[in-house]
Design a protein around this motif. Structure first.
Motif, short mmCIF file in Angstrom:
data_model
loop_
_atom_site.label_atom_id
_atom_site.label_comp_id
_atom_site.label_asym_id
_atom_site.label_seq_id
_atom_site.Cartn_x
_atom_site.Cartn_y
_atom_site.Cartn_z
N LYS A 141 62.35 -71.59 112.98
CA LYS A 141 60.96 -71.34 113.37
C LYS A 141 60.11 -71.28 112.11
O LYS A 141 60.58 -70.89 111.03
CB LYS A 141 60.85 -70.05 114.17
CG LYS A 141 61.14 -68.78 113.40
CD LYS A 141 60.89 -67.56 114.27
CE LYS A 141 61.16 -66.26 113.50
NZ LYS A 141 60.88 -65.06 114.34
N GLN A 142 58.87 -71.71 112.26
CA GLN A 142 57.95 -71.72 111.14
C GLN A 142 57.33 -70.33 110.95
O GLN A 142 57.10 -69.60 111.91
CB GLN A 142 56.83 -72.74 111.36
CG GLN A 142 57.31 -74.18 111.39
CD GLN A 142 57.81 -74.66 110.04
OE1 GLN A 142 57.14 -74.47 109.02
NE2 GLN A 142 58.98 -75.27 110.03
N LEU A 143 57.09 -69.99 109.70
CA LEU A 143 56.40 -68.75 109.37
C LEU A 143 55.06 -69.07 108.74
O LEU A 143 54.93 -70.03 107.98
CB LEU A 143 57.23 -67.91 108.38
CG LEU A 143 58.54 -67.29 108.86
CD1 LEU A 143 59.13 -66.44 107.76
CD2 LEU A 143 58.31 -66.45 110.10
N SER A 144 54.07 -68.26 109.05
CA SER A 144 52.75 -68.47 108.47
C SER A 144 52.66 -67.90 107.06
O SER A 144 51.76 -68.25 106.29
CB SER A 144 51.67 -67.82 109.35
OG SER A 144 51.94 -66.43 109.49
N ARG A 145 53.61 -67.02 106.71
CA ARG A 145 53.56 -66.40 105.39
C ARG A 145 54.97 -66.28 104.82
O ARG A 145 55.80 -65.53 105.31
CB ARG A 145 52.93 -65.02 105.47
CG ARG A 145 52.94 -64.24 104.15
CD ARG A 145 51.84 -64.67 103.22
NE ARG A 145 51.96 -64.05 101.90
CZ ARG A 145 50.95 -63.88 101.07
NH1 ARG A 145 49.72 -64.29 101.42
NH2 ARG A 145 51.11 -63.34 99.88
N GLY A 146 55.25 -67.06 103.78
CA GLY A 146 56.51 -66.95 103.06
C GLY A 146 56.28 -66.38 101.68
O GLY A 146 55.32 -65.64 101.44
N MET A 159 63.79 -59.30 109.68
CA MET A 159 63.15 -60.17 108.70
C MET A 159 62.92 -59.49 107.35
O MET A 159 62.05 -59.87 106.58
CB MET A 159 61.81 -60.73 109.23
CG MET A 159 61.95 -61.61 110.45
SD MET A 159 62.85 -63.17 110.14
CE MET A 159 64.41 -62.85 111.00
N ARG A 174 65.53 -67.74 104.88
CA ARG A 174 64.14 -68.19 104.82
C ARG A 174 63.96 -69.14 103.64
O ARG A 174 64.30 -68.81 102.52
CB ARG A 174 63.19 -67.00 104.66
CG ARG A 174 61.71 -67.37 104.84
CD ARG A 174 60.81 -66.20 104.53
NE ARG A 174 60.65 -66.01 103.10
CZ ARG A 174 60.56 -64.82 102.49
NH1 ARG A 174 60.67 -63.70 103.20
NH2 ARG A 174 60.41 -64.74 101.18
N ASP A 176 61.22 -71.08 101.45
CA ASP A 176 59.81 -71.01 101.10
C ASP A 176 59.36 -72.25 100.35
O ASP A 176 60.08 -72.74 99.46
CB ASP A 176 59.52 -69.79 100.22
CG ASP A 176 59.82 -68.47 100.91
OD1 ASP A 176 59.75 -68.44 102.15
OD2 ASP A 176 60.11 -67.48 100.21
N SER A 186 54.12 -77.55 105.94
CA SER A 186 55.19 -76.90 106.69
C SER A 186 56.53 -77.23 106.04
O SER A 186 56.65 -78.21 105.29
CB SER A 186 55.20 -77.35 108.16
OG SER A 186 55.42 -78.75 108.25
N VAL A 224 62.39 -70.25 108.89
CA VAL A 224 63.52 -69.33 109.00
C VAL A 224 64.61 -69.98 109.83
O VAL A 224 64.35 -70.56 110.89
CB VAL A 224 63.10 -67.99 109.64
CG1 VAL A 224 64.31 -67.13 109.97
CG2 VAL A 224 62.18 -67.23 108.69
#
Length: 258
Positions: A141-146, A159, A174, A176, A186, A224
Motif C-alpha cells: 500500500k502507498q503511504l503519503s508520508r515516508g 507502523m 517500508r 522510501d 509513487s 509498505v
C-alpha cells in the motif's frame, strides 16, 4: 551504483540473455569487466572465497561469479586446480568445472557470467552453497508520508520502526523514495524474493508525466510491504534495490525474530 557500472551491467544482461535463447539451457562465458567489490555478495572462509552478483532473475537467472582459494604450495607437473560448480533446480543437476589461474599463493577462478534457467534453486561453489531466492507473493500500500531520505525500514503492525519481533508477529517493510519537490511520485514494488534469512526487494520510483497537474508541495512518497512468509527465529537481512530515474541505489537493514 555509478552510471558506468550500471551501463556495463545492463549491457551484459541484454546481450547474454539474448544469447541464452539461441544457445543452450545453461550458458556461461568469461567476463573481464569486474565491478566494484561492494556490489558483490560472497560465501566462503579465509582460505576459499566466492563472490557473486545476481543481475537478473527473469526471464533467465543471470549471475556473475568469481572466486579464489589459498594455495601456497604449487607442485611441479601437477595439473592446475579446477573449480567445481554444481547447478541445481527441482528437475535437473548440472556440473561445470572451470580451470583456475595461479597468482602467487592464490588460485583464482576467473569471473564468469552464467545464464541459467529461472527455476535454478542453488549454486554449489566448491562446497559453498548460494541459495537463489524464490519469488514471493506480497501485498503493498502507498503511504503519503515516508522518510526524508531514500531507504528501507522495518515496521511492526502499528507502523513503528523496530528491529526485534517475537515469533508470529507480522513484519512490514517500508521503502522510501525520499523528498520530492512536488506531488505525483509513487513507489512501486517490482518483486520480493526470499532465501533462508535473506529478503530481497526491487522497487522503482514512478515520476509524474511532464506537464501533469500535481500538488505544488514537498512530498515523501513510500510504499509498505507486508511480509507474508512464516519467519522462523533468527537474524534476517533485507536488501532493497531502488531505481529512481535510472539511478540505482542499494539499501540494507537487519531485524531479528525471537
Amino acid at each position: 551504483m555509478n552510471c558506468e557500472a550500471m551501463h556495463v551491467r545492463l549491457t551484459i544482461v541484454f546481450l547474454l540473455c539474448v544469447s541464452s535463447v539461441v544457445l543452450a539451457m545453461i550458458y556461461y562465458t568469461p567476463v573481464g569487466k569486474v565491478l566494484p567489490n561492494e556490489l558483490y555478495e560472497w560465501v566462503g572462509t579465509k582460505s576459499a572465497n566466492f563472490q557473486y552478483m545476481v543481475l537478473s532473475y527473469e526471464p533467465d537467472l543471470v549471475i556473475l561469479v568469481k572466486g579464489w582459494i589459498f594455495s601456497p604450495v604449487s607442485v611441479p607437473g601437477q595439473e592446475e586446480y579446477a573449480f567445481k560448480i554444481v547447478i541445481e533446480s527441482d528437475d535437473f543437476t548440472h556440473e561445470i568445472r572451470l580451470s583456475g589461474e595461479r597468482s602467487g599463493i592464490y588460485i583464482y577462478m576467473p569471473q564468469h557470467l552464467f545464464v541459467l534457467p529461472s527455476n535454478t534453486r542453488s549454486l554449489n561453489l566448491n562446497g559453498f552453497v548460494v541459495e537463489i531466492p524464490k519469488r514471493c507473493t506480497f501485498s503493498t500500500k502507498q503511504l503519503s508520508r515516508g522518510g526524508m531520505e531514500p531507504g528501507v525500514h522495518v515496521l511492526d503492525e502499528s507502523m513503528r520502526e523496530t528491529h526485534v519481533f517475537e515469533r508470529g508477529q507480522k513484519v512490514f517493510l517500508r521503502v522510501d523514495a525520499g523528498q520530492k519537490n512536488t506531488g505525483g511520485y509513487s513507489v512501486k514494488i517490482d518483486e520480493v524474493r526470499f532465501a533462508e534469512r535473506r529478503i530481497y526487494l526491487r522497487a522503482h520510483v514512478e515520476s509524474p508525466e511532464p506537464g501533469a497537474m500535481v500538488t505544488q508541495a514537498i512530498t515523501y512518497p513510500a510504499a509498505v510491504i507486508e511480509v507474508q512468509e512464516q519467519l522462523e527465529p533468527g537474524l534476517y537481512t533485507v536488501k532493497c534495490v531502488l531505481i529512481d530515474r535510472n539511478v540505482e541505489q542499494t539499501f540494507e537493514v537487519e531485524f531479528e525474530v525471537r
